[in-house]
Design an enzyme around this catalytic site. Structure first.
Site, PDB file in Angstrom:
ATOM      1  N   ASP A 132      -1.004  13.060  33.115  1.00 22.07           N
ATOM      2  CA  ASP A 132      -1.874  12.081  32.469  1.00 22.07           C
ATOM      3  C   ASP A 132      -1.760  10.754  33.203  1.00 22.07           C
ATOM      4  O   ASP A 132      -1.276  10.689  34.337  1.00 22.07           O
ATOM      5  CB  ASP A 132      -1.553  11.949  30.982  1.00 22.07           C
ATOM      6  N   ARG A 192      -1.952   7.303  18.413  1.00 20.44           N
ATOM      7  CA  ARG A 192      -1.593   6.329  19.447  1.00 20.44           C
ATOM      8  C   ARG A 192      -2.840   5.571  19.876  1.00 20.44           C
ATOM      9  O   ARG A 192      -3.783   6.147  20.413  1.00 20.44           O
ATOM     10  CB  ARG A 192      -0.943   6.989  20.663  1.00 20.44           C
TER      11      ARG A 192
END
Length: 543
Positions: free
Chosen positions: A450, A169
């Site tokens: 996160d 990613r």
């Protein structure tokens, strides 16, 4: 055609430390490729980011989004499809996600999962060392030369089975990599991450039976997907690789992208490997884009579940859209961490994971995400029972009919509580404190938090202050109240943390984001300069 490397690199500079590790990943040839990506696409990238701001101004006037009339012909055309699943991506029932530090890479690839999403984005703090070492770790993992020793413990790849398929990613279009400049401008973090991973590994990945596969985050329109597709075509042409070898799974994690799912798949179609429900970022995007609209005020984060109307509609539309186009519809993250010292609490948490995965499998998802290896067996048990085939592309969901009002239905039962405010403050402070130390994801109350969950936390706090919400206890949420609770939570967290913690700095930054006044597009952009160390420019020719 011969390439004049020195001429191309004349105005390319490295502002991070140069060493043997850097040069292994960032060779002169790789730098030439990155410079080409930047010079070809950075102007378009910046124009698309400006387009986001123009759309925000329209939303602030009360003009709500809708499906695009100019692309109606794409949505209504049943003839076109995305690409068939690529090698290693036919069965993706359990995907583990996490940062690219060496320990995580080994543990993820040793997990009982089908794919590993190696994350340069939400769970990584983009220091130069983190980004370069992350690329090095993936380079070594692909070649099965990543084994290492840390203290007395050895980390080795399991050799008795096929390893999970690797998907990288890259960072979103909004982020830059200021340690690599071209013609005086920092390169896009997206192009830097994609470019280095592709240039160093694409041919090796194909040789090993997979390919260069990516997760693409934070997009807000099909035009941003078109930019990715153009970058993919250039990259494949540059090294002489057939077009369509690259595959990209798009995270639908913005409310604007939810209205353009068909178009996003269409733009990427030869490179598409489906869409993913980025649930926490999606909630963040809803709050962010409608933050000035009192009709979009949401209750405590714990009340905004996957079954509330706007989230349920988003999931159903994503599955129907993907399967109509023959590509995967991936489910969301289970962020729980096992609670080792409390069996009853752990059993309750794991039951929640099982229920979440059961909902996804029954809805028609082709796979799901977990943040911890211990959750893989729970998720696999559910999907193996309810998805005996490699995927559920045959589940067409023709019973689903989702319109604009469904995606914007904010009928979410629940209250705003002081406990919810303090939880948001703790999550935001905890994440930001870790990020300021160069750590991109932190365990808080047995959940892996996160950037996405931190963004939900700060955006809710901003929204409640902006609109003068009242808590269930009867307290009006205003600037003074928010800053008082922020200071209390920061002091409490700092008192329990080791010396040298950065809670005071985190409080300073967070205070600018929770009062209903200033609002930065992303926390990561707000904090980026604090975690980067720029050295005197070194010409790329020194690589």
């Amino acid at each position: 055609m011969a390439v004049n490397t020195e001429q191309i690199l004349k105005d390319v500079n490295i502002l991070g430390p140069l060493n043997d590790q850097t040069r292994k990943i960032l060779s002169k040839d790789a730098a030439v490729f990155l410079a080409l990506l930047h010079r070809t696409f950075n102007g378009t990238r910046k124009a698309l980011l400006q387009r986001r701001m123009i759309r925000q101004a329209e939303l602030d006037k009360g003009n709500l989004p809708d499906f695009l009339p100019e692309t109606k012909h794409i949505r209504e055309n049943d003839a076109w499809k995305g690409a068939p699943p690529a090698p290693g991506l036919v069965d993706r029932r359990i995907e583990i996600t996490g940062p690219t530090d060496r320990k995580m890479v080994v543990n993820a690839l040793n997990s009982d999962v089908w794919t590993y999403m190696a994350d340069f984005e939400d769970s990584s703090a983009p220091t130069w060392d983190n980004m370069i070492n992350g690329q090095l770790n993936l380079y070594d993992a692909i070649r099965k030369q990543i084994d290492f020793k840390q203290g007395e413990k050895e980390y080795k790849l399991r050799t008795n089975r096929k390893l999970p398929t690797l998907i990288a990613r890259a960072r979103g279009w909004h982020l830059e990599e200021k340690h690599f400049t071209v013609d005086g401008e920092p390169i896009s973090g997206s192009l830097f991450d994609f470019g280095l991973y592709f240039f160093n590994n694409a041919e090796e990945l194909v040789k090993r039976g997979a390919g260069p596969y990516f997760y693409l985050p934070k997009m807000e329109s099909h035009l941003e997907a078109r930019l990715w597709n153009d970058a993919f075509n250039l990259a494949q042409d540059y090294i002489g690789m057939p077009r369509g070898t690259i595959r990209g799974t798009v995270l639908i994690e913005t409310i604007m992208a939810a209205f353009e799912m068909d178009e996003i798949i269409y733009e990427l179609r030869d490179h598409s490997s489906g869409l993913n429900c980025g649930r926490w970022d999606y909630i963040f995007s809803v709050i962010k884009r409608f933050r000035n609209n009192p009709d979009f005020v949401l209750p405590d984060r714990s009340a905004v579940t996957m079954t509330v109307p706007f989230m349920d509609a988003y999931v159903k539309l994503l599955i129907k859209t993907c399967h109509r186009r023959g590509v995967h519809a991936m489910g969301g993250m289970a962020a729980q961490i096992p609670i080792k010292n409390d069996p009853a609490a752990n059993e309750k948490a794991m039951a929640g994971v099982r229920a979440d995965k059961l909902r996804e499998a029954r809805a028609g998802h082709d796979g799901t995400w977990v943040a911890h290896p211990a959750l893989a067996s729970i998720a696999a048990e559910v999907f193996n029972e309810h998805m005996p085939t490699p995927n559920q592309l045959f589940v067409r969901r023709e019973d689903v009919s989702i319109g604009r009002n469904d995606l914007l239905n904010m009928n979410v039962p629940g209250k705003i509580t002081e406990e919810g405010i303090r939880k948001n403050l703790n999550i935001g402070l905890g994440y930001m404190e870790g990020w300021l130390r160069g750590v991109g994801c932190v365990p808080i109350n047995y959940l892996m938090e996160d950037a996405a969950t931190a963004e939900v936390s700060r955006s809710q706090l901003w929204q409640w202050c902006k609109h003068g919400a009242t808590t269930a206890e009867g307290q009006k949420v205003d600037k003074a109240y928010a800053l008082r609770l922020l200071h209390e939570q920061a002091q409490e967290l700092a008192s329990k943390a080791p010396n040298g913690n950065k809670y005071n700095l985190a409080e300073k930054y967070f205070a600018t984001q929770v009062t209903g006044e200033d609002y930065d597009e992303f926390l990561t952009s707000l904090l980026y300069n604090e975690i980067t160390r720029v050295e005197s420019p070194a010409p790329a020719s020194k690589l």
